[in-house]
Scaffold this motif. Structure first.
Motif, PDB file in Angstrom:
ATOM      1  N   LEU A  23      -8.433   8.625   4.387  1.00 17.53           N
ATOM      2  CA  LEU A  23      -7.991   7.881   5.445  1.00 17.53           C
ATOM      3  C   LEU A  23      -6.500   8.417   5.565  1.00 17.53           C
ATOM      4  CD1 LEU A  23      -7.522   5.518   7.115  1.00 17.53           C
ATOM      5  CD2 LEU A  23      -6.756   4.175   5.010  1.00 17.53           C
ATOM      6  N   ILE A  62       0.809  -1.350   0.160  1.00 21.85           N
ATOM      7  CA  ILE A  62       0.019   0.065   0.025  1.00 21.85           C
ATOM      8  C   ILE A  62       0.919   1.110   0.077  1.00 21.85           C
ATOM      9  CG2 ILE A  62      -1.482   1.321   1.614  1.00 21.85           C
ATOM     10  CD1 ILE A  62      -2.578  -1.446   2.411  1.00 21.85           C
ATOM     11  N   LYS A  65       1.539  -4.113  11.712  1.00 21.93           N
ATOM     12  CA  LYS A  65       2.304  -2.840  12.306  1.00 21.93           C
ATOM     13  C   LYS A  65       2.659  -3.124  13.501  1.00 21.93           C
ATOM     14  CE  LYS A  65      -1.315  -0.805  10.278  1.00 21.93           C
ATOM     15  NZ  LYS A  65      -2.143  -0.302   9.780  1.00 21.93           N
ATOM     16  N   MET A  68     -14.597   2.483  10.638  1.00 19.98           N
ATOM     17  CA  MET A  68     -14.410   1.728   9.384  1.00 19.98           C
ATOM     18  C   MET A  68     -15.025   0.479   9.676  1.00 19.98           C
ATOM     19  SD  MET A  68     -10.048   2.097   8.783  1.00 19.98           S
ATOM     20  CE  MET A  68     -10.484   1.049   7.343  1.00 19.98           C
ATOM     21  N   ARG A  86      -3.717   7.242   7.961  1.00 20.87           N
ATOM     22  CA  ARG A  86      -3.262   6.240   8.821  1.00 20.87           C
ATOM     23  C   ARG A  86      -2.290   6.783   9.870  1.00 20.87           C
ATOM     24  NH1 ARG A  86      -3.441   2.920   3.739  1.00 20.87           N
ATOM     25  NH2 ARG A  86      -4.725   1.125   4.091  1.00 20.87           N
ATOM     26  N   GLU A 146      -0.923   5.630  12.550  1.00 19.53           N
ATOM     27  CA  GLU A 146       0.101   4.759  13.119  1.00 19.53           C
ATOM     28  C   GLU A 146       1.556   5.102  12.635  1.00 19.53           C
ATOM     29  OE1 GLU A 146      -2.786   3.827  11.855  1.00 19.53           O
ATOM     30  OE2 GLU A 146      -2.463   2.688  10.208  1.00 19.53           O
ATOM     31  N   ARG A 176      -3.873 -11.501   4.503  1.00 21.83           N
ATOM     32  CA  ARG A 176      -3.592 -10.410   3.652  1.00 21.83           C
ATOM     33  C   ARG A 176      -1.954 -10.487   3.393  1.00 21.83           C
ATOM     34  NH1 ARG A 176      -5.386  -4.745   6.420  1.00 21.83           N
ATOM     35  NH2 ARG A 176      -3.890  -3.768   4.947  1.00 21.83           N
TER      36      ARG A 176
END
Ligand code: PEP
Ligand code: MG
Length: 574
Positions: A294, A192, A340, A429, A296, A298, A465
């Motif tokens: 979005l 991604i 993550k 989400m 992210r 983190e 995934r």
């Protein structure tokens, strides 16, 4: 010439020399030694070599990145000259007849533990310097190469078994032209990130690490998912031609930069971008996004030794809101876990991290950490159009709990006369099947949905995934997924709410016609997919897509759905 096949994770073609990322094995064996002066000399020469290396790195960093960025190496040079540390290591060798490696490791760990316990950020940063310097000295003692990803200074293609999201974040976009990994899937976070960094990538290319050598000429074809090792001149020439054509195509698409996204029959659709850090904003602007769907957050928490402070977070959120100049910005609260990791949180190892203490589950447990983030967000809210989104919500109780904590923090700030916007929308989400199935219940309480198909597909199909061997089950067009997506969109619309999507499916050219037909309001994707999607949408009629989507949800397989899309949009030049 050899060729490998993998998963096309990020579009584009790159041609450059290979840089093989080998995880350095710095495992230390504790031994007693007889020749103490020799051991001290080994330590001294490893120390000197490390210092020399650090000085060269500092000089280079100063030239390329500026004095401020290079300061970290000054701190490390100081550590490598610290008499207290050096004396302690040498005394440990002498008194316990220890080999230099284990003596250094023992002493460094004592220093690190002591510094980390202090309630002082500066001291905790010194602990991280000691850790880095120790690694470097150990690499000389053990004679293994230490890799510093951010210091690569020539054009390369990175070859690795796997790249963690934090490795990927450190890649210097100027020099790393593409990457290839042995493992991973299309929705692993490194894939991604490659899409938002606009660097080609092939993941799940079995045999890459084993077959590619440092310095081999490599072509990465991120369109077909192919890797060519030491290709012939003809193959290189053909790929150079393809690179040129892709450049031209990009130029053509740039004409749509300032256009709205409208279907052929005049319906406006919102196309937003996904970002990981404020550094991605350049790509957002260069690709004409109509908002951030979005953020992210983190990544703010990664590549460091402790949690980011409220102030640091406030600065990052404010910057994104200000730069987006009033366009909507959906900030997702911390979503760590899965692939993550935050090593400094020292959470117990889990058997199934994707099913474990992830995202909002962790935030509800570690509330101080959660509250700090919420305060930073609330304080930043007056600088733009902020929406807050909770990830991995599985039950309505989790949503209510998270929202009540947000409300408490808001009330505290307001009673201390700190300004907070009064129109912050709070959404979730939808990435766990239980939530999709109960979307009608959630729709009454949330302000918006954003469907996270990366996780929704992995949990619905029970297919990790990250695991390339089951990547065939990543099927955005599977009718089961389309039905869940439809349930969520219909539930939102019944309550007059917005349904968006921020999983990778939203930027998938085969899925877009179906999502239009299902009534999705907002599509959020890697910035690099926006212009292509805008063009595609401008060629599709909403009325046709509704018909197509209706048929698709009743079909038996993903293949049937894909064929139906291809037949219906065959006149469209995608
Ligand atoms: C998703 O799951 O679809 C999503 C957008 O979140 P992430 O990829 O960060 O898990
Ligand atoms: Mg997710």
């Amino acid at each position: 010439m050899k060729q490998l096949h993998g998963i096309a994770a990020s579009r584009g073609i790159a041609i450059a020399k290979a840089y093989c990322l080998v995880e350095s094995d710095l495992q230390v064996e504790k031994k007693t030694v007889a020749d103490i002066p020799k051991e001290i000399e080994r330590f001294q020469s490893a120390l000197a070599a490390s210092k020399e290396e650090l000085e060269a790195i500092r000089e280079k960093a100063e030239k390329e990145m500026g004095v401020e960025e290079a300061a970290i190496f000054n701190a490390q040079i100081l550590v490598s000259s610290d008499p207290e540390l050096i004396d302690s290591v040498e005394n440990n060798i002498k008194e316990n007849q220890l080999n230099a490696e284990s003596s250094l490791e023992e002493i460094a760990n004592q220093f690190i533990t002591m510094l980390e316990q202090l309630d002082n950020e500066y001291m905790r940063e010194r602990a991280s310097d000691i850790r880095d310097v120790t690694k470097r000295i150990l690499s000389h003692l053990l004679d293994v190469k230490v890799v510093n990803l951010s210091m690569i200074n020539e054009e390369v293609i990175m070859i690795a078994n796997d790249l963690t999201p934090s490795d990927t974040a450190q890649l210097n976009r100027q020099f790393v032209k593409a990457f290839v990994t042995n493992i991973g899937g299309r929705t692993s976070h490194s894939a991604i990130m490659a899409r938002s960094m606009e660097i080609p990538a092939v993941v799940g290319a079995e045999g890459a690490v084993e077959q590619v050598r440092d310095g081999d000429l490599v072509i990465v074809d991120g369109v077909k998912g192919e890797v060519h090792i030491n290709p012939s001149e003809d193959v290189v020439a053909a790929y150079k031609q393809q690179q040129k054509e892709m450049e031209l195509e990009k130029k053509e698409l740039e004409k749509l930069l300032n256009e709205k996204t409208v279907t052929a029959d005049g319906e406006h659709i919102e196309l937003a971008a996904n970002i990981g850090t404020p550094a991605d904003l350049a790509g957002v602007k260069a690709n004409g996004a109509e908002g951030i769907g979005l953020y992210r957050t983190e990544f703010l928490y990664m590549d460091r030794d402790q949690l980011p402070t409220e102030e640091e977070q406030f600065t990052a959120y404010k910057k994104v809101l200000e730069e987006m100049n009033g366009l909507p910005v959906v900030v997702r609260t911390l979503d760590v876990g899965g692939d993550k990791e935050l090593p400094y949180l020292q959470l117990p190892k889990e058997m199934n991290p994707f099913l474990g203490l992830r995202a909002v589950r962790l935030c509800l447990k570690e509330q101080e950490m959660f509250r700090t983030q919420l305060r930073a967000l609330l304080r930043a809210s007056k600088f733009g159009s902020l929406k807050i989104m909770f990830p991995m919500i599985a039950t309505i109780d989790e949503f209510r709990h998270a929202k009540s904590i947000l409300e408490e923090e808001k009330q505290k700030l307001v009673s201390n006369n700190i300004e907070v916007a009064d129109n912050i929308e709070v959404g979730i989400m939808v990435e766990i099947p239980s939530t999709a199935v109960q979307a009608d219940v959630f729709a009454k309480e949330v302000d918006f949905f954003s469907i996270g198909t990366n996780d929704l597909i992995q949990y619905t199909m029970a297919a990790d995934r990250m695991n390339e061997t089951v990547s065939y089950l990543y099927q955005p067009c599977n009718p089961a997924i389309l039905r869940l997506v439809k349930m969520v969109i219909d539930a939102a619309h019944n309550e007059g709410k917005i349904a968006g999507m921020c999983g990778e499916m939203a930027g998938d050219e085969t899925a877009i016609p179906l999502l239009l037909g299902l009534g999705l309001d907002e599509f959020s994707m890697s910035a690099s997919s926006i212009l292509k999607s805008r063009k595609l949408i401008s060629q599709l009629k909403m009325s046709d897509m509704k018909e197509l989507a209706n048929e698709a949800v009743g079909m038996a397989t993903a293949e049937e759905v894909v064929n139906a899309v291809m037949n219906r949009v065959q006149t469209v030049n995608i």
